[in-house]
Design a protein around this motif. Structure first.
Motif: not given
Length: 286
Positions: A21-33
């Protein structure tokens, strides 16, 4: 101790929704990276603290490396694709077939029936938790999403099973994290726009995810699978969505439901069935 590591990994995976929930605005694969990059850095932090050489190469063979990459990256890729083509509830239920599959994979011929029955009992608990008694609406229009979700279950259960057979060092998870981070970066550049500015909450969320459910937990899981009680860990893996729900309740992000208690009873009952008289079964199998 190794089994405790596995339980801790399950607990960390339970924190995924809360931290997510803290990072839900970050694009998915960018967050995964970013998360797997943090996971890779954990390898060097550990080596600095233990005064080991920093750049000792991985001990995995090429085949084992490919299996590891497919397991870690393939699971997350299929999960995100599943959410694009099917509702969260159905996706979650299909994905959480993986503890049942893992229990069957690691069971011997004498304990397989227990593993199947116990796995289904635990899965019933997850169905009750995720649907909250409202039922499931399966639609052929979501078949592609269901296929991706089923791939998740098969990939993670197979990865977990195969890692029990590898004799690699746990540090190799760090190198696998690097490979997954690079693949996630490529997927991000292809599928998504890039976010450059992050709030302090988002930055903390990325670090905690990388240290925990999307990084550090994989080190713990690897160690547990090689040296711990695999049957018990497969059964207790059904606790992941339950723990996630409990954490969200305590964080006051969702309301309490009695389905949590009912699900806990089913999960623990399934674990008991899967591991019933396990010592005697193992001894007779010898």
């Amino acid at each position: 101790m190794a089994t405790t590591f596995g339980v801790l990994a399950i607990f960390l995976w339970g924190a995924l929704a809360l931290l997510g929930n803290l990072t839900k605005s970050i694009p998915t694969f960018q967050l995964l990276f970013m998360c797997f990059a943090v996971s890779f850095l954990l390898l060097f932090i550990k080596r600095v603290l233990t005064k080991q050489p920093l750049f000792t190469p991985p001990s995995l063979s090429k085949t084992q490396t490919i299996i590891g990459i497919i397991g870690l990256f393939g699971f997350h890729f299929c999960y995100f694709m599943a959410l694009k083509y099917a509702p969260l509830i159905e996706v979650s239920l299909i994905v959480y077939l993986w503890p049942l599959l893992l229990g069957v994979f690691i069971a011997n011929s004498c304990s397989r029936i227990n593993a199947i029955i116990g796995g289904f009992v635990g899965f019933i608990g997850i169905v009750l938790l995720i649907t909250d008694g409202s039922g499931i609406n399966i639609s052929s229009q979501n078949s592609l999403g269901y296929l991706f979700a089923a791939s998740c279950a098969l990939l993670w259960s197979s990865y977990s099973f195969l890692m029990t057979r590898f004799d690699n060092h746990v540090d190799d998870i760090g190198w696998l994290s690097l490979y997954v981070a690079l693949l996630a970066l490529l997927a991000h550049l292809y599928f998504e726009p890039t976010q450059l500015n992050f709030s302090s909450a988002e930055s903390i969320g990325v670090i905690l995810l990388g240290m925990g459910p999307v990084g550090g937990a994989f080190y713990l899981w690897d160690s547990a699978l090689k040296r711990g009680n695999k049957s018990l860990l497969a059964s207790l893996s059904f606790l992941t969505p339950l723990l996630s729900t409990v954490m969200l309740v305590f964080a006051e992000q969702i309301s309490f439901s009695w389905s949590v208690v009912v699900a806990l009873v089913f999960v623990l009952a399934g674990a008991a069935i899967s591991n019933y008289r396990r010592a005697e079964i193992v001894e007779s199998a010898r």
